[in-house]
Design an enzyme around this catalytic site. Structure first.
Site, short mmCIF file in Angstrom:
data_model
loop_
_atom_site.label_atom_id
_atom_site.label_comp_id
_atom_site.label_asym_id
_atom_site.label_seq_id
_atom_site.Cartn_x
_atom_site.Cartn_y
_atom_site.Cartn_z
N CYS A 379 0.82 -1.22 0.00
CA CYS A 379 0.00 0.00 0.00
C CYS A 379 0.85 1.26 0.00
CB CYS A 379 -0.94 -0.01 1.20
SG CYS A 379 -2.23 -1.26 1.07
N ASP A 429 -8.47 -3.74 -4.91
CA ASP A 429 -7.18 -3.32 -4.38
C ASP A 429 -6.09 -3.98 -5.19
OD1 ASP A 429 -6.24 -1.98 -1.56
OD2 ASP A 429 -4.80 -3.47 -2.27
#
Length: 726
Positions: A379, A429
């Site tokens: 991330c 994601d």
């Protein structure tokens, strides 16, 4: 170890190096008897293999080989499936003869793998000391068996209550040593309280001890199986030439005599020209430079192979557990403190030569200021919050009757209207891998993707995979895809999520992600806009994944810190989400690539509130504060820290001793915890529900009516709700 150390000095730009080992660290075998005798600490005896691999630019896979197919040039890993190779180097060690026959006895401990044996021996000693009485038998009078017997005796000093017996089928110990060394051990054993029994013939374990060749049973609470070595079964099963004990036969260049692409060193190989070479560490160490050179030649095609010539006379040093050692070279032997000092110096020098990262002696980044590095994975590779916000502000939301939560009020996931009492919650994601170990990446990527659904108060039910791999060797691509999907399936199975399909493509760089879909109660979604002034901020996972991964990629993070970070990232937020819902919480988000500060600001904007963050309450992962204090940062840290530009810092929060904690609040997280706004009246119920779900959490701040203002304080004021760490 030597190969990795040399590759760190001179990396091979055009060769992909992969290291497979069961654990991130390996113990130095020569120091284990001293460790068992409490002459060394855990840190003294471990070498961080994953860190060495990182320094060498090599991928590290924590796995064990179970099969070798030289015709297809693949090895089969227990967890990661088939792994192709062009050149293979085996240094997998050996095991005591008869290991398969003794494993069914709980009181029998094979001396190898040494990591497993060390842990079990340590537990036995602790239990024996607690009980006040125990007996141990060591089967095998080689160097390893002798050292373990003396180490056990040093830990169990009271002879009347703790018995240690050393059994050898032949006439003298240590087997293979000179006659003078054997006479020394024969005199030392009874002096140290060890019963030495030789000429016992073949020994086999039995319930409650071991059975000797004459049929008698020697009672023992612990049996250390240190018999002569044999090769690991997968080596002989490969079809390559092995000797009668299962060791791979090699030529003088350390290559298999059948297959020049396979090298073998240390205990798993035997030289065709010198089968007499004993299984001693000194030979493995001396093979290192030759192996390194020959692997580079085999992989690049440049240069000529070198031959390894074993020395006929070499030095043997055996610890007797009391800062004394037995020295044997050729026909000469001696026992005393000076030889322990020599052994200790040699062993410590070997470990330190490989410079494992230690918590007590961490190194700062290799250059001044913020590190220049390739973008981090996970991330931390998110597009900056400022850029994303700028684009979304200019992107008009499209009204649609089926969209309950969408771009008009962006949140962790979209919520779509559905027939019945539950709505659909969906998210996607995707990020570049943060480790070379794609199985672990797939597992954590699945947990991270599902976290958006949990943050919305939903329950994920199905997922679709999104995987991009570079164009190249089809075998390598198949191996990598399988690793990603196997890791993801394991994670999704734990969460009750079905991996229902996906999409793959070729791309310049690897990408791993998932689209996750679930359900949430109609109008029951937890949103970023549900916070109110006076609410307390509750965080359900410690912080610091990005800085730990950045240091680990440089080979400068101790393995136990990496393991702790990976364990936290593997833990899904399902239990925390259900506990928050059960307590009536209405505002929640997950902490990921924008760091705690970035995601807290999202709550402030959506809810129209302000906040005070308490630095002293922030829970760090082990090692995170130490690394941040040294200057380690992820590549996305600057962008996240920019979100503090207009924050109000109290004087105490500016103090140098809190600098690392301020940076911790900015550390981009991969698969971080949940950040929830909890009314003070609900705090007791929330903490009860979280404790029931075995979720650790901390109250890290409180909300107020200062719309959009973020204040950073050192700690909570006495009038505020008490900090909690569950």
């Amino acid at each position: 170890m030597h190969v990795l150390r040399m590759l760190a000095r001179s990396p091979l730009d055009d060769v992909e190096v992969i290291v497979v080992s069961p654990r991130r660290t390996a113990v130095y075998t020569g120091m284990i008897p001293g460790w068992l005798a409490q002459l060394y600490t855990d840190e003294d005896v471990h070498i961080d293999v994953a860190a060495l691999a990182a320094r060498a630019g090599a991928a590290f896979l924590p796995d064990r080989v179970c099969a070798l197919d030289p015709a297809r040039r693949t090895i089969e890993l227990e967890q990661r499936g088939a792994l192709p190779y062009d050149v293979l180097s085996l240094d997998v060690g050996a095991r005591p003869a008869g290991t398969e026959d003794v494993q069914r006895f709980a009181h029998v401990v094979p001396i190898k793998p040494i990591e497993n044996a060390a842990e079990r021996l340590s537990r036995f000693v602790e239990h024996a000391l607690d009980a006040g009485r125990a007996s141990a038998a060591v089967v095998g009078g080689g160097a390893g068996g002798v050292e373990i017997a003396f180490a056990l005796r040093s830990r169990l000093p009271e002879r009347s209550r703790f018995a240690v017996t050393l059994l050898e089928r032949d006439a003298a110990v240590p087997s293979g040593a000179c006659a003078r060394a054997q006479r020394l051990v024969a005199r030392l054993a009874p002096r140290y309280g060890i019963e030495l029994r030789t000429n016992v013939g073949a020994v086999e374990p039995c319930e409650g001890g071991v059975r000797l060749a004459d049929g008698s049973v020697l009672a023992a609470d612990l049996v250390v199986w240190a018999t002569g070595a044999e090769g690991l079964p997968f080596v002989a099963a490969s079809g390559l030439a092995c000797d009668e004990r299962g060791f791979l036969v090699t030529d003088d260049e350390l290559r298999s005599v059948d297959e020049p692409s396979v090298f073998a060193t240390g205990d798993c190989g035997v030289l065709r020209s010198a089968p007499w070479v004993p299984r001693a560490g000194v030979h493995a160490v001396r093979q290192g430079p030759v192996l390194t050179h020959n692997l580079v030649v085999a992989a690049t095609g440049r240069g000529r192979l070198r031959r390894y010539r074993p020395q006929e006379k070499f030095l043997t040093l055996l610890s007797t557990g009391d800062r004394r050692a037995l020295l044997n070279r050729g026909r000469w032997a001696s026992h005393g403190r000076r030889w322990w000092w020599l052994k200790d110096w040699i062993d410590r020098r070997f470990v330190e030569k490989h410079a494992p990262p230690r918590a007590s002696a961490l190194r700062p980044p290799p250059h001044d200021g913020m590190m220049e590095m390739e973008p981090c994975g996970g991330c931390a590779a998110k597009l900056g919050a400022e850029v994303l916000g700028y684009v979304l502000r200019d992107l008009p939301p499209e009204a649609h009757a089926a969209v309950a939560i969408g771009l008009d009020a962006p949140d962790d996931a979209a919520v779509l209207r559905h027939d019945g009492a539950r709505d659909v919650v969906t998210t996607v994601d995707l990020f570049p891998p943060f480790l070379a170990d794609l199985r672990t990446v797939g597992e954590i990527a699945a947990v991270n993707a599902a976290s958006d659904v949990f943050a919305m108060g939903g329950e994920p039910t199905a997922a679709l995979a999104l995987v991009a791999l570079p164009d190249g060797d089809a075998r390598a691509a198949a191996s990598e895809l399988r690793q990603v999907l196997d890791g993801a399936r394991d994670a999704f199975a734990r969460m009750g999520v079905a991996l229902a399909g996906g999409h793959t493509l070729l791309a310049p760089a690897r990408l791993v992600g998932f689209s996750v879909h679930g359900t949430v109660a109609r109008d029951g979604a937890l949103t970023k806009g549900g916070a109110r002034p006076g609410d307390l901020l509750l965080l359900t996972k410690p912080l610091g994944t990005a800085v730990i991964l950045a240091a680990a990629r440089a080979g400068e993070c101790p393995a136990r810190w990496v393991d702790a970070a990976l364990a936290a990232m593997r833990e899904d937020n399902g239990a925390a989400s259900r506990a928050l819902r059960a307590a009536g919480v209405r505002c929640c988000t997950d902490v990921s690539g924008f760091g705690l500060v970035g995601h807290l600001r999202e709550i402030l904007r959506a809810s129209g509130v302000g906040a005070t963050l308490w630095l002293d309450a922030l829970p760090p992962l082990p090692g995170a504060l130490e690394l941040l204090a040294l200057g380690w940062r992820s590549s996305a840290h600057d962008a996240t820290r920019a979100l503090l530009a207009d924050a109000v810092l109290e004087d105490a929060a500016r103090a140098p001793e809190r600098g690392a904690r301020l940076e911790l609040a900015c550390d981009p997280q991969t698969s971080g915890g949940l950040l929830a706004a909890v009314p003070p009246s609900a705090l007791d119920r929330v903490t009860t529900e979280l404790a029931r779900a075995s979720v650790c959490a901390a109250v890290v701040g409180e909300l107020n009516g200062e719309r959009g203002v973020l204040r950073i304080a050192a700690s909570a004021q006495p009038v505020a709700a008490p900090k909690q760490r569950l």
